[in-house]
Design an enzyme around this catalytic site. Structure first.
Site, short mmCIF file in Angstrom:
data_model
loop_
_atom_site.label_atom_id
_atom_site.label_comp_id
_atom_site.label_asym_id
_atom_site.label_seq_id
_atom_site.Cartn_x
_atom_site.Cartn_y
_atom_site.Cartn_z
N CYS A 267 0.83 -1.20 0.00
CA CYS A 267 0.00 0.00 0.00
C CYS A 267 0.87 1.26 0.00
CB CYS A 267 -0.91 0.03 1.21
SG CYS A 267 -0.04 0.13 2.80
N SER A 268 2.17 1.09 0.23
CA SER A 268 3.09 2.24 0.28
C SER A 268 3.80 2.49 -1.04
CB SER A 268 4.13 2.03 1.40
OG SER A 268 3.50 1.96 2.66
#
Length: 487
Positions: A267-268
């Site tokens: 998600c980063s």
């Protein structure tokens, strides 16, 4: 008996003695929780050395190279997400970093004394933790939660994603093998049995003492509405800003590393890059030199049709290589160039501009900004659609600009001059704690804005002693206000 005590007793009784009207899921999960609760009660008062031994056992279960390799390869085989080499590195690096953060930390008994204020802090376990984990990291994320839970004297039951079940089961088998060597109770670490479904996951959330949820927003919402205290994470959709002061080659290298690691399952990983006009052309060249291929308008349309079907991301493109995605989109000439990542230019954001959202794939959306104020406006627009609260990257920012981004944008982290997906969850060259679960604050619908760490797995009891009375004069506190505004 007061209301708080009676409520806690009712919850424990419900977990230990399911009644005949409960569903099959409630009975099965209730039995798991009862076993976990019995083991946890013995474990939580065993002392710091025993808690540390349990955390170390769980860490070595995933870090031992041969077991790590098996976990990484099984994860890719069964989830069809990411690549085994990067998962191998992630399993090792994230666990090693967590061990570093936890080394020497007191998590049971008296952990702090403030003589001046007469306060003594005592660390207390939360009890039985329900851990909801995603298919994108079916080894590293459960391990992280398990280690934190054990370090703090808790038992933990994992609800893995269906695709990640085999990896989680193998990991827990490895943990139990290490527990046998250390004389620890295997009931401290359990998982839901197959088939994993909403009913069993919901029952686990209801019966546990704490829920830590990483993964889909549907699971996070379920955690927050379970009736049990919960920590859940927000949606990812990271944007990075490249300022006019950035060094394009350095920025492009770091963005490429972040965008391609494990096929962008994190998600980063950047989903968008917002480039100031002064360095736009040079930055595109630098990204191309790192293996990025910029699509034209017709190719972009083909890619969009392949990646989104009925408004949802296609599993056929999620966490696959750029060449695989290009072939799926019918862009065989692009695939033949063996791109490391694909790029598309965009100017809008929202549902009508799907490339402005999270893609979970090595596809990077490129925005052009006239200046830094325009770049910030673009990021606000992107996050108003998806990703608010998570973080923003910036390349070429001075201290003043970095702080401005942190005060003006709806983000919990500003990542300066780093490969974003490696930095956000903690890295050996920054001070953020190692984690695979990032709180996104109220912007992202979360009740915390830090990286999920051991503190979230603890209760703190405070003993207050009497101290010398200190009553201030009103003018000492309100004198400045009175001088400016009158009494």
């Amino acid at each position: 008996m007061n209301d708080m005590a009676s409520g806690a007793t009712l919850a424990r009784s419900r977990a230990q003695t399911p009644n005949t009207q409960e569903s099959d899921a409630d009975r099965i999960v209730g039995a798991l929780v009862a076993r976990a609760r019995a083991a946890q009660r013995r474990f939580e008062h065993a002392g710091q050395e025993t808690l540390d031994t349990a955390a170390a056992a769980a860490a070595w279960a995933i870090m031992e190279p041969q077991r790590n390799r098996r976990l990484a390869e099984l994860a890719v085989r069964d989830t069809e997400l990411g690549n085994a080499d990067d998962k191998f590195r992630k399993n090792h690096r994230k666990t090693l970093g967590l061990l570093r953060d936890l080394h020497g930390v007191a998590t049971t008994g008296v952990i702090a004394r403030d003589e001046a204020h007469g306060i003594v802090e005592i660390a207390r376990a939360v009890g039985v933790v329900a851990a909801i984990t995603p298919s994108t990291n079916p080894g590293a994320t459960p391990a992280n939660k398990i280690i934190n839970a054990l370090k703090c004297g808790n038992a933990i039951i994992v609800a893995p994603s269906p695709k990640g079940y085999s990896s989680c089961a193998l990991l827990i088998g490895f943990i139990h093998a290490e527990f046998a060597k250390a004389g620890l109770d295997p009931d401290l670490v359990q998982m839901l049995p197959q088939p994993i479904g909403k009913a069993a996951t919901a029952a686990l959330m209801r019966l546990a003492d704490l829920v830590v949820a990483t993964g889909s927003q549907a699971n996070v919402r379920m955690a927050y509405t379970s009736g049990t205290p919960a920590f859940g994470v927000g949606a990812g959709n990271v944007a990075s800003i490249v300022t006019a002061s950035a060094k394009p080659d350095d920025a492009a290298r770091k963005i490429a590393v972040s965008k391609t690691f494990d096929n962008a399952t994190s998600c980063s990983s950047e989903n968008s890059v917002v480039i100031e006009d002064a360095v736009y052309a040079r930055m595109l060249d630098a990204l191309a030199a790192q293996g990025g291929v910029l699509l034209d308008a017709a190719q972009k349309a083909q890619l969009q049709s392949a990646m989104w079907q009925d408004g949802k991301l296609s599993a056929r493109c999620t966490a696959r290589s750029a060449a695989t995605i290009a072939r799926e989109a019918g862009l065989d000439d692009i695939a033949a160039r063996e791109p490391k990542f694909l790029m598309v230019e965009e100017s809008g954001y929202g549902a009508d501009h799907p490339f402005s959202g999270e893609k979970l794939s090595p596809v990077l959306t490129v925005y052009r900004a006239h200046d830094i104020d325009a770049a910030m406006d673009i990021v606000r627009g992107i996050y108003s659609y998806m990703g608010a609260g998570h973080s923003v990257g910036v390349h070429g920012a001075d201290d003043a600009l970095a702080v401005t981004l942190g005060t003006q944008l709806p983000v919990a982290r500003v990542i300066v001059d780093q490969a974003h997906c490696l930095a956000t969850g903690g890295n050996f060259d920054n001070g953020l704690p190692f984690s695979l679960s990032m709180g996104c604050g109220t912007w992202g619908g979360n009740n915390f804005s830090s990286n999920l760490g051991y503190r979230q797995y603890l209760n703190i009891t405070r003993v207050a002693y009497p101290i010398a009375e200190r009553v201030p004069e009103v003018d000492a506190l309100l004198g400045d206000y009175f001088r400016r505004c009158g009494r």
